[in-house]
Design an enzyme around this catalytic site. Structure first.
Site, short mmCIF file in Angstrom:
data_model
loop_
_atom_site.label_atom_id
_atom_site.label_comp_id
_atom_site.label_asym_id
_atom_site.label_seq_id
_atom_site.Cartn_x
_atom_site.Cartn_y
_atom_site.Cartn_z
CD GLU A 180 -2.81 -1.09 -0.06
OE1 GLU A 180 -3.71 -0.22 -0.16
OE2 GLU A 180 -2.57 -1.92 -0.96
CB SER A 340 -6.98 -6.87 -4.71
OG SER A 340 -6.87 -7.82 -5.73
CG HIS A 341 -4.22 -1.75 -3.91
ND1 HIS A 341 -3.04 -1.51 -3.23
CD2 HIS A 341 -3.86 -1.93 -5.20
CE1 HIS A 341 -2.03 -1.54 -4.08
NE2 HIS A 341 -2.50 -1.78 -5.28
N GLY A 342 -8.17 -3.42 -2.45
CA GLY A 342 -9.47 -3.47 -1.79
C GLY A 342 -9.54 -4.57 -0.76
#
Length: 383
Positions: A180, A340-342
């Site tokens: 992130e 995944s970022h989400g």
């Protein structure tokens, strides 16, 4: 890649030593770890909303539907209370103003350029009332995760196994934070490039060469340089209009999940998979189950608000979607994976999440009651 390798090692350990076939343990171990910059953005907005809700004068100044410029003028007149809020607001924009949904696309406006958008999010959080206490919920998630770690240690028994488990857990946590942080800095640079291009666009607009500053995003760097120095051997106004029209058309395209051979976006049709579909399967990336009304948001430009208790259904999510996560009860994505970022944000917030579902945004409609079973990696839709 390093983050994924550590995560893979952790899941092998939990599967082999803790019978974690559905990975509910592995994903739960990464919940509410803190220092995830994309998740901190949502918490920072919530902090602004909490501050405004606690001071009647601030709440009155922010309430309504006035533009940010008018709200800022009212806050300026509130003395020390308004000044402190504006300092916090400006600090938020310095830290997170480079973000946006679809933030790898240089043509997409950033939060710093759209203060009204963040203002509306703050208003939405304020409307949730004091019952939605972010800090209390965060402490609860931490306590649940720490209890899970203790149960894992007890099940492992062997001190060597516990040491190996702790090592790869620490590496997985660090990997998620680093992923992130790296993207955050990359997006900061994309935003800087965007603002430089817009400054050039303003100059060219002032000279009558372009119609609007954002015309620059419809020219290549070589074309833009030729236009800037007046040596373009092409008619740039028509080229920009055609590319704008192409982009608008392409934004409405809903491609199939798999394309074999040629597929014409102008004539191709994606089959409707909603009829008769009661269960969608994907990857559970944040454990838990929840039932609630769906909020389907398909496009970056959509300005829908996710209401408390709703389940966000989206084609993908990047850190720019973070404001939608705070009030959501769960997350469903057409695309995505464990890192995944989400998915990282969902785990940080303790939201049940299923990704890589495929036809979710085509099979589910806003307001429809759905149930997420993230442990099984399933989304249940009523007949």
């Amino acid at each position: 890649g390093t983050a994924m390798s550590h995560w893979t090692s952790l899941t092998r350990i939990t599967r082999r030593w803790l019978d974690d076939e559905d990975l509910a343990i592995a994903t739960g171990l990464l919940a509410a770890r803190g220092e995830v910059v994309s998740a901190e953005a949502g918490l920072a907005i919530s902090t602004l909303a909490t501050a405004a809700r606690k001071h009647p004068s601030l709440a009155d100044a922010i309430a309504g539907d006035d533009r940010w410029e008018d709200v800022r003028a009212r806050l300026d007149g509130l003395g020390a209370t308004g000044t402190l809020f504006l300092e916090a607001w400006d600090a938020f924009m310095r830290e997170y103003g480079h973000r946006s949904r679809g933030e790898l696309e240089v043509a997409n406006a950033r939060w710093a350029e759209r203060p009204g958008y963040i203002l509306d999010v703050v208003r939405s959080y304020m409307a949730q009332g004091p019952a939605h206490d972010v800090e209390i919920e965060r402490r609860q998630r931490i306590e649940e995760r720490e209890a899970l770690v203790e149960r894992c240690h007890a099940s492992l028994g062997n001190p060597l196994k516990r040491a190996v488990f702790d090592r790869f857990l620490d590496l997985s946590i660090a990997g998620a934070r680093a992923r992130e942080a790296v993207k955050n800095e990359g997006v900061r640079r994309i935003a800087a490039i965007r603002w430089l291009l817009l400054a050039l666009g303003e100059k060219l607009t002032g000279r009558g060469i372009l119609d609007t500053a954002d015309d620059v995003f419809y020219l290549t760097f070589d074309e833009l340089e030729a236009v800037r120095v007046g040596e373009a051997l092409f008619e740039h106004e028509g080229l920009i209009r055609r590319r704008r029209a192409d982009r608008e058309r392409d934004m409405t395209v809903d491609p199939p999940p798999v394309i074999i051979g040629d597929w014409d976006a102008k004539t191709g049709r994606t089959p409707d998979l909603s009829v008769g579909t009661t269960t969608l399967r994907g990857i559970g990336v944040s454990p838990g189950s929840v039932t609630g009304p769906a909020r389907v948001i398909k496009r970056v430009e959509d300005e829908d608000t996710v209401l408390p208790g709703e389940i966000l259904v989206a084609p993908f999510t990047d850190p720019g979607w973070t404001p939608y996560f705070m009030p959501a009860a769960g997350i469903v994505m057409d695309m995505g994976g464990m890192l995944s970022h989400g998915s990282i944000i969902a785990r940080e917030y303790g939201l049940p999440a299923v990704v890589n579902v495929g036809p979710a945004t085509r099979s589910i409609t806003t307001g429809q009651m759905i149930r997420i079973d993230a442990d099984a990696g399933e989304v249940h839709i009523p007949d």
